[in-house]
Structure formats: structure tokens, C-alpha cells
Design an enzyme around this catalytic site. Structure first.
Site, mmCIF file in Angstrom:
data_model
loop_
_atom_site.group_PDB
_atom_site.id
_atom_site.type_symbol
_atom_site.label_atom_id
_atom_site.label_comp_id
_atom_site.label_asym_id
_atom_site.label_seq_id
_atom_site.Cartn_x
_atom_site.Cartn_y
_atom_site.Cartn_z
ATOM 1 N N TYR A 85 -12.893 -30.425 15.906
ATOM 2 C CA TYR A 85 -12.261 -30.335 14.642
ATOM 3 C C TYR A 85 -13.595 -30.563 13.627
ATOM 4 O O TYR A 85 -13.538 -29.929 12.578
ATOM 5 C CB TYR A 85 -11.428 -31.178 14.325
ATOM 6 C CG TYR A 85 -10.489 -30.916 13.187
ATOM 7 C CD1 TYR A 85 -9.468 -30.031 12.985
ATOM 8 C CD2 TYR A 85 -10.957 -31.673 12.055
ATOM 9 C CE1 TYR A 85 -8.902 -29.661 11.841
ATOM 10 C CE2 TYR A 85 -10.521 -31.305 10.684
ATOM 11 C CZ TYR A 85 -9.426 -30.683 10.558
ATOM 12 O OH TYR A 85 -8.732 -30.322 9.425
ATOM 13 N N PHE A 137 -17.354 -7.511 -9.640
ATOM 14 C CA PHE A 137 -16.759 -7.068 -8.478
ATOM 15 C C PHE A 137 -15.275 -7.493 -8.385
ATOM 16 O O PHE A 137 -15.224 -8.769 -8.965
ATOM 17 C CB PHE A 137 -17.439 -7.751 -7.350
ATOM 18 C CG PHE A 137 -16.883 -7.230 -5.793
ATOM 19 C CD1 PHE A 137 -16.972 -6.047 -5.222
ATOM 20 C CD2 PHE A 137 -16.144 -8.210 -4.810
ATOM 21 C CE1 PHE A 137 -16.687 -5.331 -4.142
ATOM 22 C CE2 PHE A 137 -15.551 -7.750 -3.615
ATOM 23 C CZ PHE A 137 -15.846 -6.320 -3.277
ATOM 24 N N THR A 138 -14.515 -6.910 -7.636
ATOM 25 C CA THR A 138 -13.022 -6.944 -7.524
ATOM 26 C C THR A 138 -12.434 -8.440 -7.485
ATOM 27 O O THR A 138 -12.149 -9.186 -8.102
ATOM 28 C CB THR A 138 -12.232 -6.080 -6.561
ATOM 29 O OG1 THR A 138 -12.727 -6.333 -5.377
ATOM 30 C CG2 THR A 138 -12.383 -4.780 -6.965
ATOM 31 N N ASP A 228 -24.336 -13.808 -5.684
ATOM 32 C CA ASP A 228 -23.411 -13.313 -4.566
ATOM 33 C C ASP A 228 -24.448 -12.750 -3.776
ATOM 34 O O ASP A 228 -24.940 -11.664 -4.080
ATOM 35 C CB ASP A 228 -22.533 -12.063 -5.425
ATOM 36 C CG ASP A 228 -21.515 -11.673 -4.471
ATOM 37 O OD1 ASP A 228 -22.108 -11.565 -3.032
ATOM 38 O OD2 ASP A 228 -20.414 -11.089 -4.675
ATOM 39 N N LYS A 271 -20.598 -8.595 5.627
ATOM 40 C CA LYS A 271 -21.337 -7.601 5.370
ATOM 41 C C LYS A 271 -22.623 -7.702 6.010
ATOM 42 O O LYS A 271 -22.803 -7.501 7.342
ATOM 43 C CB LYS A 271 -21.461 -7.651 3.967
ATOM 44 C CG LYS A 271 -20.449 -7.914 3.209
ATOM 45 C CD LYS A 271 -19.238 -6.676 3.104
ATOM 46 C CE LYS A 271 -17.939 -7.138 2.613
ATOM 47 N NZ LYS A 271 -17.975 -7.622 1.185
ATOM 48 N N ARG A 395 -13.182 3.858 -5.238
ATOM 49 C CA ARG A 395 -13.854 2.701 -6.347
ATOM 50 C C ARG A 395 -13.864 3.212 -7.787
ATOM 51 O O ARG A 395 -14.816 3.636 -8.257
ATOM 52 C CB ARG A 395 -15.253 2.620 -5.824
ATOM 53 C CG ARG A 395 -15.294 1.429 -4.848
ATOM 54 C CD ARG A 395 -14.717 0.191 -5.227
ATOM 55 N NE ARG A 395 -14.709 -0.985 -4.217
ATOM 56 C CZ ARG A 395 -13.643 -1.797 -3.852
ATOM 57 N NH1 ARG A 395 -12.603 -1.607 -4.567
ATOM 58 N NH2 ARG A 395 -13.621 -2.647 -3.184
ATOM 59 N N PHE A 462 -5.554 -1.857 -6.028
ATOM 60 C CA PHE A 462 -6.095 -0.876 -5.025
ATOM 61 C C PHE A 462 -5.666 -0.929 -3.521
ATOM 62 O O PHE A 462 -5.607 -0.005 -2.852
ATOM 63 C CB PHE A 462 -7.557 -0.824 -5.074
ATOM 64 C CG PHE A 462 -8.347 -1.763 -4.770
ATOM 65 C CD1 PHE A 462 -8.482 -2.985 -5.836
ATOM 66 C CD2 PHE A 462 -8.864 -2.229 -3.745
ATOM 67 C CE1 PHE A 462 -9.397 -4.165 -5.634
ATOM 68 C CE2 PHE A 462 -9.611 -3.327 -3.278
ATOM 69 C CZ PHE A 462 -9.768 -4.359 -4.332
HETATM 70 C C1 LIG Z 1 -16.656 -8.003 0.032
HETATM 71 C C2 LIG Z 1 -17.222 -8.745 -0.944
HETATM 72 C C3 LIG Z 1 -16.729 -9.980 -1.550
HETATM 73 C C4 LIG Z 1 -15.737 -10.686 -1.116
HETATM 74 O O1 LIG Z 1 -15.704 -11.263 0.287
HETATM 75 P P1 LIG Z 1 -14.631 -10.966 1.304
HETATM 76 O O2 LIG Z 1 -15.386 -11.694 2.832
HETATM 77 O O3 LIG Z 1 -13.876 -9.728 1.564
HETATM 78 O O4 LIG Z 1 -13.552 -12.177 0.858
HETATM 79 C C5 LIG Z 1 -17.713 -10.428 -2.594
HETATM 80 N N1 LIG Z 1 -18.600 -9.818 -3.232
HETATM 81 C C6 LIG Z 1 -19.284 -8.810 -2.682
HETATM 82 C C7 LIG Z 1 -20.153 -8.144 -3.581
HETATM 83 C C8 LIG Z 1 -18.500 -7.993 -1.565
HETATM 84 O O5 LIG Z 1 -18.883 -7.125 -1.293
#
Ligand SMILES: *Cc1c(COP(=O)(O)O)cnc(C)c1O
Length: 471
Positions: A85, A137-138, A228, A271, A395, A462
Site C-alpha cells: 500500500y 485541451f478538453t 502538459d 500517450k 475534433r 463528445f
Molecule cells: C489525453 C490528454 C490529457 C488527459 O489525460 P487522460 O490520461 O486521458 O486523463 C491531457 N492533455 C492532453 C494533451 C491529452 O492528450
């Protein structure tokens, strides 16, 4: 009769071909259902590719998020999970990978990117503060807004023009940023929200010159820069290739230098880092770290696992090291560009230059007869699935959502359908099949009608919105 010998892509482009720096050890069969079955599946899914079952998809280009193939080393790492843990050894491996490849001091793991966005937004934004960034970004913008922030787009104008060939369309317009700071005052800026390879602009990179200049500007006003870092390894590739002075600098060194101009970062490791789940926050400021480490136990889990299993952190630590290898990134972006080169040669409208993780079809130019209120990019994603079982994503106006004040749709200039390439998953032959499918849908474009939205969720619509075809 003799036929001309077919040319390889390398020969067509006048260079020696490259190939993936790996071979395949395990395979997963693909299945293609009939057109009739695809029509039924699409209606059932309300013409939203997010609502399709993956079993009904042939080639899945919905996203590069969590869809990478892990290496044999990463799978071996999964067996080394220390599922304690607290204080798992895999946490310490992850911490040292982030420290050595990204260069930040203090680490907080999270279950994925948006978990990290939630924490940093809550910790660093006071209600009413502004958060300038290089295009939204969303999930990032939503968490900033939920924390009471007001997002302001300060990306260069070229980013909003799908035909502009600017090599660094992700750059921040420092004049726009200065004007905002002068107008509202530096203390009303929570931080600058900078993203590598800007997703919504078509995976477009930020230059080293821009982040350096941004650092100078922010230092003058005492403003922090939070990065980011989701696709920063891919961003580093573009700097190596396009920016003066970096041609012989390894990707790993470029990544470290870039991060050194920023104060903190959050990551969707799903990613760049070649894992199926995971994320993190990393900061240099102890007080901010204290706050984040406290928040993470409320929303994600203890600060040494943040919602992840030990094995996930181990796979991530190994994935980070693999993700910054030059041959990996060259093959990764090379495959995306291969698909882009085919579509460009056939005059199919896509965002140029081709970015790091995806091809973005320009639905406005694809379907000039479909008004934006009838969702041309959503329509294109549906048509592509119907033709060939290939899954892409919208998008455009659906992703952009509504303005909270006026209730109107945001109408972004870019109305795009994204063909996102998972890392290390598909072959060049799959890319050929995808290109031919896009061409078939393009050839039928004049007969295609738009869509009507019949269900709209409140947040990030979306993902779950439903549509019907207009007659
Ligand atoms: C995917 C993404 C996020 C969010 O991350 P998740 O792992 O999907 O929660 C944030 N910023 C960018 C640029 C992304 O492509």
C-alpha cells in the site's frame, strides 16, 4: 507485356526506407464485420464512435491514449509489481525515471492525466483567475474551469489555420500573452498552461525558442509555467528535426532542456510513455508539492501510488526510458507521416504539416456543403466507420462544447476528424488500408449528409452525445 516494378515508399521519396526498431512477438487477431452489421452498430451508437463496441471495430484509430503495445521489458516489469500500500519499490523507480528524463524534483503519481489536471487546477487556481494557454485541451480546460479559472487561448494565429505550414504551430503568441497580463494584472494569472504537440491544433509542436522566450516573459512578471507533458517526447522530435542547433542533440536531452524552462508538469502517461494506464504530476516547488501530495490522498490514493498498481508504475518507469529513444520516436512519427504522405498525394484535405500522433482530416474542406451546425467532422468519422470499420474521432464543434454564458456552441475554426495512430500497434499495410478507406469516403463526399444531435450530456459531450442522420 512487362509491367513497371512497383516502387517502395522510400524510393518514391528518394531515400532509403526506415523500419520499426522492433519485431512482433505476440499478435491479436482483427475482425471485420459486414457493412450491414456496421450500419446497425453505428445507429445503435448514435453515430458517435465513442459509443461503438471495440469488437465491432476493424482498425481502431480512436485515440493513441492507453492503446500502445508494451515491450517485452515492460511486460516483464509487470511481474515485478510490489503491491505494498505504501512505499512500493515501483514508485521509487517511477520517481527516478521522471527525475532523470523530465528533470523535476517532486513527483505525485495519478491514475491518468486528468487526475493530475484535477489536482493541479485545484491547487493552483483561485476562482476568477485567468489561465492562458496554447489552445485548449478538453479535459485540461474543464478542470481549470471547475476550479474557477477562465481559460484564454494565446496560441499563435497560424495554429487555427489548417493550411499554414508554420513548423511550430503550437507556439504561444507572446504579444497576446503580454496584452492579457497588462489588461488583468499578473496576480490575476494563475499560471501559463503550456502543452507540447498541441492536440487540438493537429499535434503541432512548440519550439525551444518559444519556451525560452516565454520563460523570460514570465520571469519579468513572476508568473509560473506549467507544462502538459503528455506528448513532449514527440515534441522533442520536431525540435530536433526543425530547429536550428538541435539536429545532433538526442531526443532525451531536448526533452530535459525543454522541461527545464518550466516550473511543473502533468502527464497522461497513456500517450508518450507506452502504457495502458497512468499519469503523474511533477513540480519543483516544495509548497506546491505539499498541497498536491495532500490532495492526491483525497481523490486518487496514497501519494506513493496515486490510484495505480505497483506493476503499472513499473511499466511506466520502463516506458518512459523507451519513449525517449531516438529510433523509437523516428519510427513513431515516421508512420504517422507515411499515412499523411499518401493522403496528401491524393489531394485529401488534412492539417499540414502532419503532427506527431495523428492525421487530422479537415472536415470543412472535405464536406464544404455541410454547415458546422450539422457536425461535418462527426459525420466524417461515422462515414469512415461505415465504409471500412475504421474508428476515428471528432475534433470540432462537438468537442468544443458550449459557452456557459450564452449557451451557444463554441464554433472552432478547426473542424477536424482525427485518425490517431497507436504506438507500436499497426503496420504500414494497415496504413495503406486506412488511406484507401479515406479516399473512398472522399470520393463519395458530395452525396453525404450531416447529422443532428439528439442527446447532449452536460460535460465533455463528445464522449457520449448521440446523433441521427439528416435526410
Ligand atoms: C489525453 C490528454 C490529457 C488527459 O489525460 P487522460 O490520461 O486521458 O486523463 C491531457 N492533455 C492532453 C494533451 C491529452 O492528450
Amino acid at each position: 507485356m512487362t509491367q513497371a516494378a512497383p516502387l517502395t515508399m522510400g524510393q518514391q521519396f528518394g531515400r532509403r526506407s526506415w523500419a520499426e526498431p522492433w519485431k512482433i512477438k505476440m499478435v491479436e487477431p482483427l475482425r471485420m464485420i459486414s457493412r450491414q452489421e456496421r450500419q446497425a452498430a453505428l445507429s445503435e451508437a448514435g453515430y458517435n464512435t465513442f459509443l461503438l463496441r471495440s469488437d465491432d471495430v476493424y482498425i481502431d484509430l480512436l485515440t493513441d491514449s492507453g492503446t500502445s503495445a508494451m515491450s517485452d521489458r515492460q511486460w516483464a516489469g509487470m511481474m515485478l509489481g510490489d503491491e505494498a500500500y505504501a512505499g512500493s519499490r515501483n514508485y521509487y523507480n517511477l520517481e527516478s525515471a521522471i527525475q532523470s528524463y523530465y528533470g523535476y524534483k517532486y513527483i505525485v503519481p495519478t491514475h491518468q492525466g486528468r487526475g493530475a489536471e484535477h489536482l493541479i487546477s485545484q491547487a493552483a487556481i483561485k476562482p476568477g483567475q485567468f489561465v492562458p494557454g496554447n489552445m485548449y485541451f478538453t479535459t485540461t480546460r474543464l478542470h481549470q474551469e471547475l476550479a474557477g479559472g477562465v481559460f484564454v487561448d494565446v496560441i499563435i494565429d497560424e495554429a487555427h489555420d489548417s493550411a499554414s505550414l508554420h513548423p511550430f504551430k503550437g507556439d504561444i503568441d507572446l504579444d497576446k500573452l503580454t496584452a492579457l497580463i497588462e489588461r488583468v494584472g499578473a496576480d490575476k494569472i494563475a499560471y501559463v498552461s503550456l502543452a507540447g504537440t498541441v492536440n487540438m491544433a493537429g499535434g503541432q509542436p512548440v519550439s525551444m525558442a518559444n519556451v525560452k522566450a516565454l520563460r523570460g516573459l514570465c520571469d519579468r512578471y513572476g508568473i509560473k509555467i506549467y507544462l502538459d507533458a503528455t506528448r513532449m517526447a514527440e515534441n522533442a522530435f520536431f525540435i530536433q528535426e526543425q530547429e536550428d542547433g538541435y539536429a545532433s542533440t538526442p531526443i532525451a536531452a531536448i526533452l530535459r532542456e525543454f522541461c527545464s524552462y518550466t516550473d511543473a508538469a502533468w502527464m497522461s502517461a497513456k500517450k508518450d510513455s507506452l502504457v495502458n494506464i497512468g499519469g503523474w504530476l511533477a513540480v519543483n516547488d516544495w509548497d506546491l508539492f505539499e498541497e498536491l501530495r495532500n490532495l492526491v490522498v483525497v481523490y486518487e490514493g496514497l501519494h506513493t501510488y496515486g490510484g495505480l498498481a505497483g506493476r503499472d508504475m513499473e511499466a511506466m518507469a520502463i516506458g518512459i526510458a523507451e519513449s525517449v529513444q531516438d529510433d523509437h520516436i523516428h519510427a513513431r512519427v515516421g508512420q504517422v507521416r507515411y499515412l499523411g504522405a499518401l493522403l496528401t498525394a491524393w489531394d485529401i484535405p488534412i492539417v499540414q504539416p502532419v503532427g506527431g500522433h495523428a492525421i487530422f482530416l479537415d472536415a470543412r474542406r472535405f464536406y464544404p456543403h455541410i454547415p458546422q451546425a450539422q457536425f461535418p467532422a462527426q459525420t466524417l468519422a461515422a462515414e469512415l466507420y461505415l465504409d471500412s470499420g475504421i474508428r476515428s474521432m471528432e475534433r470540432g464543434v462537438v468537442s468544443a462544447g458550449r459557452n456557459k454564458e450564452t449557451g451557444d456552441h463554441y464554433y472552432p475554426r478547426l473542424e477536424l476528424t482525427r485518425l490517431t495512430i497507436p504506438r507500436r500497434v499497426y503496420t504500414q499495410a494497415h496504413m495503406d488500408v486506412v488511406a484507401e478507406a479515406v479516399k473512398t469516403v472522399y470520393d463519395a463526399r458530395e452525396r453525404t449528409r450531416g447529422l443532428r444531435m439528439v442527446y447532449e450530456p452536460k460535460y465533455l459531450r463528445f464522449f457520449q452525445a448521440r446523433f441521427e442522420r439528416l435526410e
